[in-house]
Design a protein around this motif. Structure first.
Motif, PDB file in Angstrom:
ATOM      1  N   LEU A  67       0.827  -1.210   0.000  1.00 61.74           N
ATOM      2  CA  LEU A  67       0.000   0.000   0.000  1.00 61.74           C
ATOM      3  C   LEU A  67       0.863   1.263   0.000  1.00 61.74           C
ATOM      4  CD1 LEU A  67      -2.793  -0.992   2.554  1.00 61.74           C
ATOM      5  CD2 LEU A  67      -3.072  -0.676   0.091  1.00 61.74           C
ATOM      6  N   VAL A  68       1.961   1.223   0.752  1.00 66.27           N
ATOM      7  CA  VAL A  68       2.833   2.386   0.855  1.00 66.27           C
ATOM      8  C   VAL A  68       3.700   2.545  -0.390  1.00 66.27           C
ATOM      9  CG1 VAL A  68       4.774   3.389   2.142  1.00 66.27           C
ATOM     10  CG2 VAL A  68       2.847   2.376   3.372  1.00 66.27           C
ATOM     11  N   THR A  69       4.372   1.467  -0.802  1.00 66.53           N
ATOM     12  CA  THR A  69       5.344   1.593  -1.896  1.00 66.53           C
ATOM     13  C   THR A  69       4.713   1.581  -3.285  1.00 66.53           C
ATOM     14  OG1 THR A  69       5.763  -0.783  -1.871  1.00 66.53           O
ATOM     15  CG2 THR A  69       7.235   0.602  -0.568  1.00 66.53           C
ATOM     16  N   VAL A  70       3.736   0.743  -3.494  1.00 66.98           N
ATOM     17  CA  VAL A  70       3.134   0.631  -4.842  1.00 66.98           C
ATOM     18  C   VAL A  70       1.986   1.620  -5.018  1.00 66.98           C
ATOM     19  CG1 VAL A  70       1.958  -0.903  -6.459  1.00 66.98           C
ATOM     20  CG2 VAL A  70       3.824  -1.780  -5.067  1.00 66.98           C
ATOM     21  N   ARG A  71       1.103   1.678  -4.057  1.00 66.62           N
ATOM     22  CA  ARG A  71      -0.067   2.540  -4.164  1.00 66.62           C
ATOM     23  C   ARG A  71       0.226   3.973  -3.716  1.00 66.62           C
ATOM     24  NH1 ARG A  71      -3.543   1.713  -7.442  1.00 66.62           N
ATOM     25  NH2 ARG A  71      -5.104   2.726  -6.180  1.00 66.62           N
ATOM     26  N   GLY A  72       1.303   4.177  -2.943  1.00 65.73           N
ATOM     27  CA  GLY A  72       1.698   5.511  -2.522  1.00 65.73           C
ATOM     28  C   GLY A  72       0.800   6.126  -1.464  1.00 65.73           C
ATOM     29  N   LEU A  73       0.149   5.288  -0.650  1.00 64.47           N
ATOM     30  CA  LEU A  73      -0.756   5.816   0.371  1.00 64.47           C
ATOM     31  C   LEU A  73       0.019   6.355   1.573  1.00 64.47           C
ATOM     32  CD1 LEU A  73      -3.537   3.066   0.403  1.00 64.47           C
ATOM     33  CD2 LEU A  73      -3.505   5.230  -0.823  1.00 64.47           C
ATOM     34  N   ALA A  74      -0.563   7.342   2.199  1.00 63.90           N
ATOM     35  CA  ALA A  74       0.030   7.914   3.416  1.00 63.90           C
ATOM     36  C   ALA A  74      -0.116   6.917   4.557  1.00 63.90           C
ATOM     37  CB  ALA A  74      -0.674   9.223   3.763  1.00 63.90           C
TER      38      ALA A  74
END
Length: 137
Positions: free
Chosen positions: A125-132
Motif C-alpha cells: 500500500l505504501v510503496t506501490v499505491r503511494g498511500l500515506a
C-alpha cells in the motif's frame, strides 16, 4: 506564499497571530509541494489555524487532535471559522501531524501467516499505491 493563497488581509493576520504561525506557514508549503489545489490548501490551513489557536502552546499529539475534533468542534463558538466538518478537520489535522513527524499509532500485528500477510500488504500500500501512513493505518 501565505500572501498568494490568503488574499484576504484578515486571514493573513489571523495566521500570523497564531501561536503555531511558523508551523502553519511550513504546512502551507508542505500542502503545495504535495500538489493540493488552492481550495484544499485554504481549508486545511484554516482548520490547522483554528486548531493552533485552540491548542496554544500545548504539545502536539494525536490525543489533543482527537479532543479538538470530538469535544471542541461540536460546540465551537470561535469567530471566523466556517469549516466545522469533522471529516475535513480530521484530514487536515492528520496531514498537519504527518508534517510535524507525529505518525499514526502503531498497530500490533498478529504473529504468523496472517501477520506476515498484513505486513506485506501494508508495504504494498505504501510503496506501490503511494498511500500515506495514516490512510494505511
Amino acid at each position: 506564499m501565505l500572501d498568494d493563497l490568503f488574499r484576504w488581509k484578515s486571514d493573513r493576520e489571523r495566521i500570523r497571530a497564531n501561536p503555531r504561525k511558523g508551523a502553519l506557514e511550513r504546512y502551507l508549503a508542505y500542502l503545495v509541494r504535495r500538489g493540493h489545489v488552492t481550495k484544499v490548501c485554504r481549508a486545511y490551513v484554516g482548520a490547522a489555524e483554528h486548531f493552533g489557536r485552540w491548542l496554544g502552546r500545548q504539545p502536539l499529539s494525536r490525543t489533543v487532535v482527537r479532543q479538538f475534533i470530538c469535544r471542541h468542534l461540536p460546540v465551537c463558538q470561535c469567530p471566523g471559522h466556517g469549516e466545522r466538518s469533522s471529516h475535513c478537520n480530521s484530514a487536515a489535522l492528520n496531514r498537519f501531524l504527518e508534517m510535524n513527524g507525529v505518525g499514526p499509532a502503531s498497530l500490533e500485528l498478529p504473529r504468523g501467516l496472517v501477520g506476515d500477510l498484513l505486513e506485506r500488504y501494508e508495504g504494498w500500500l505504501v510503496t506501490v499505491r503511494g498511500l500515506a501512513a495514516m490512510t494505511v493505518h
